[in-house]
Write a protein that holds these residues in place. Structure first.
Motif, PDB file in Angstrom:
ATOM      1  N   UNK A 183      29.510  19.411 -50.591  1.00 53.92           N
ATOM      2  CA  UNK A 183      30.579  19.815 -49.679  1.00 53.92           C
ATOM      3  C   UNK A 183      30.371  19.251 -48.285  1.00 53.92           C
ATOM      4  N   UNK A 184      31.301  19.447 -47.384  1.00 52.34           N
ATOM      5  CA  UNK A 184      31.201  18.921 -46.023  1.00 52.34           C
ATOM      6  C   UNK A 184      30.239  19.753 -45.178  1.00 52.34           C
ATOM      7  N   UNK A 185      29.717  19.130 -44.135  1.00 48.28           N
ATOM      8  CA  UNK A 185      28.870  19.853 -43.191  1.00 48.28           C
ATOM      9  C   UNK A 185      29.688  20.668 -42.210  1.00 48.28           C
ATOM     10  N   UNK A 186      30.972  20.305 -42.069  1.00 47.15           N
ATOM     11  CA  UNK A 186      31.817  20.988 -41.094  1.00 47.15           C
ATOM     12  C   UNK A 186      33.278  20.862 -41.472  1.00 47.15           C
ATOM     13  N   UNK A 187      34.076  21.780 -40.951  1.00 44.62           N
ATOM     14  CA  UNK A 187      35.530  21.663 -41.023  1.00 44.62           C
ATOM     15  C   UNK A 187      36.021  21.381 -39.611  1.00 44.62           C
ATOM     16  N   UNK A 188      36.830  20.333 -39.488  1.00 41.67           N
ATOM     17  CA  UNK A 188      37.346  19.924 -38.180  1.00 41.67           C
ATOM     18  C   UNK A 188      38.778  20.437 -38.072  1.00 41.67           C
ATOM     19  N   UNK A 189      38.985  21.392 -37.165  1.00 43.76           N
ATOM     20  CA  UNK A 189      40.272  22.079 -37.107  1.00 43.76           C
ATOM     21  C   UNK A 189      40.786  22.195 -35.677  1.00 43.76           C
ATOM     22  N   UNK A 190      42.109  22.309 -35.574  1.00 49.11           N
ATOM     23  CA  UNK A 190      42.769  22.393 -34.286  1.00 49.11           C
ATOM     24  C   UNK A 190      42.971  23.847 -33.875  1.00 49.11           C
ATOM     25  N   UNK A 191      42.741  24.096 -32.590  1.00 49.56           N
ATOM     26  CA  UNK A 191      42.883  25.430 -32.004  1.00 49.56           C
ATOM     27  C   UNK A 191      43.807  25.322 -30.797  1.00 49.56           C
ATOM     28  N   UNK A 192      44.768  26.222 -30.701  1.00 48.50           N
ATOM     29  CA  UNK A 192      45.659  26.261 -29.537  1.00 48.50           C
ATOM     30  C   UNK A 192      45.044  27.135 -28.456  1.00 48.50           C
ATOM     31  N   UNK A 193      44.857  26.559 -27.274  1.00 50.86           N
ATOM     32  CA  UNK A 193      44.259  27.298 -26.159  1.00 50.86           C
ATOM     33  C   UNK A 193      45.204  28.412 -25.707  1.00 50.86           C
ATOM     34  N   UNK A 194      44.658  29.622 -25.558  1.00 49.14           N
ATOM     35  CA  UNK A 194      45.464  30.746 -25.073  1.00 49.14           C
ATOM     36  C   UNK A 194      45.012  31.229 -23.705  1.00 49.14           C
ATOM     37  N   UNK A 195      43.800  30.882 -23.287  1.00 45.96           N
ATOM     38  CA  UNK A 195      43.328  31.302 -21.973  1.00 45.96           C
ATOM     39  C   UNK A 195      41.926  30.812 -21.709  1.00 45.96           C
ATOM     40  N   UNK A 196      41.480  30.999 -20.459  1.00 47.22           N
ATOM     41  CA  UNK A 196      40.129  30.615 -20.049  1.00 47.22           C
ATOM     42  C   UNK A 196      39.632  31.599 -19.008  1.00 47.22           C
ATOM     43  N   UNK A 197      38.462  32.164 -19.219  1.00 42.20           N
ATOM     44  CA  UNK A 197      37.884  33.112 -18.284  1.00 42.20           C
ATOM     45  C   UNK A 197      37.505  32.407 -16.985  1.00 42.20           C
ATOM     46  N   UNK A 198      37.927  32.938 -15.857  1.00 43.94           N
ATOM     47  CA  UNK A 198      37.701  32.281 -14.569  1.00 43.94           C
ATOM     48  C   UNK A 198      36.233  32.237 -14.175  1.00 43.94           C
ATOM     49  N   UNK A 199      35.453  33.187 -14.667  1.00 48.47           N
ATOM     50  CA  UNK A 199      34.038  33.254 -14.296  1.00 48.47           C
ATOM     51  C   UNK A 199      33.164  32.466 -15.271  1.00 48.47           C
ATOM     52  N   UNK A 200      33.244  32.807 -16.553  1.00 52.14           N
ATOM     53  CA  UNK A 200      32.391  32.151 -17.551  1.00 52.14           C
ATOM     54  C   UNK A 200      32.918  30.799 -17.974  1.00 52.14           C
ATOM     55  N   UNK A 201      34.212  30.520 -17.728  1.00 51.68           N
ATOM     56  CA  UNK A 201      34.904  29.302 -18.128  1.00 51.68           C
ATOM     57  C   UNK A 201      35.021  29.197 -19.642  1.00 51.68           C
ATOM     58  N   UNK A 202      34.771  30.300 -20.353  1.00 53.23           N
ATOM     59  CA  UNK A 202      34.926  30.303 -21.803  1.00 53.23           C
ATOM     60  C   UNK A 202      36.398  30.365 -22.165  1.00 53.23           C
ATOM     61  N   UNK A 203      36.767  29.593 -23.179  1.00 54.28           N
ATOM     62  CA  UNK A 203      38.146  29.573 -23.646  1.00 54.28           C
ATOM     63  C   UNK A 203      38.350  30.593 -24.769  1.00 54.28           C
ATOM     64  N   UNK A 204      39.591  31.012 -24.915  1.00 52.68           N
ATOM     65  CA  UNK A 204      40.033  31.691 -26.126  1.00 52.68           C
ATOM     66  C   UNK A 204      41.166  30.854 -26.703  1.00 52.68           C
ATOM     67  N   UNK A 205      41.284  30.884 -28.016  1.00 48.87           N
ATOM     68  CA  UNK A 205      42.331  30.113 -28.660  1.00 48.87           C
ATOM     69  C   UNK A 205      42.670  30.692 -30.015  1.00 48.87           C
ATOM     70  N   UNK A 206      43.718  30.136 -30.621  1.00 51.37           N
ATOM     71  CA  UNK A 206      44.176  30.584 -31.931  1.00 51.37           C
ATOM     72  C   UNK A 206      44.060  29.429 -32.915  1.00 51.37           C
TER      73      UNK A 206
END
Length: 211
Positions: free
Chosen positions: A49-72
């Motif tokens: 099998x594959x080592x990874x699945x390459x998938x698209x995520x839609x950005x929904x936001x980014x934390x102003x402090x940590x700069x971490x994104x959330x997405x769907x």
């Protein structure tokens, strides 16, 4: 956990010529609604099998402090069982392997997801593309673009080890100045005298198939 996100910054450092990612600035400034590609590494990949699945995520936001994104997640995984389209994913700039531009974006190119033939001399440290032309594509995924450093001889180019197939957007990640030339139609040709020189259209170039 069934998966972890690949740190593409580390992978790119290990394989700089073959694993090209968007600039740090681009990866750090994605806005809601943008699509980014993440690599979901399987922690226990099956044999064959594959080592990874390459998938698209839609950005929904980014934390102003940590700069971490959330997405769907927008893809349906084939191998991962704990993820499904619509799930929320938390990620950082170091996880973004590719960004997807939509038509209307200033950086969008009709051939952006297609392939170009690139001389390896263009990818050597301190070198760049100085001569490029677009011929009739040879297949569906071919953009028709052929890129050269400008000092290759026939013997060099006749060696298949000296050329690479790269996505147009990946080449632009390395050299944003190629944006305008890449908008050229079939039959276009451009050259410049130096790495930072101005691109000039070559009016008297004739595609090989028309000679």
């Amino acid at each position: 956990m069934e998966w972890i996100l690949e740190n593409v910054e580390e992978t790119s450092l290990l394989h700089p010529e073959t694993f090209i990612i968007p600039s740090e600035q681009e990866r750090s400034t994605q806005q809601p609604g943008k699509l980014v590609r993440l690599h979901f590494l399987l922690t226990n990949p099956g044999e064959g099998g594959p080592r990874a699945e390459r998938m698209w995520v839609e950005v929904t936001g980014q934390d102003e402090v940590s700069r971490q994104y959330t997405g769907i997640l927008t893809n349906a995984p084939e191998y991962l069982k704990t993820l499904k389209p619509g799930d929320t994913v938390h990620f950082e700039a170091r996880h973004i392997a590719r960004t997807l531009l939509r038509e209307g974006d200033p950086l969008w190119l009709a051939v952006g997801e297609k392939l170009a033939l690139v001389s390896k001399k263009c990818l050597e440290p301190g070198s760049a593309v100085h001569w490029m032309y677009r011929q009739t594509p040879e297949r569906e995924q071919d953009s028709g673009w052929r890129l050269f450093a400008g000092d290759e001889d026939e013997a060099y180019l006749n060696n298949s080890d000296h050329v690479r197939l790269m996505h147009v957007y990946s080449i632009m990640d390395k050299d944003p100045s190629l944006l305008e030339p890449f908008k050229g139609e079939i039959g276009s040709a451009f050259e410049r005298e130096s790495r930072d020189g101005e691109w000039k259209a070559v009016r008297d170039w004739v595609p090989e198939e028309e000679k």
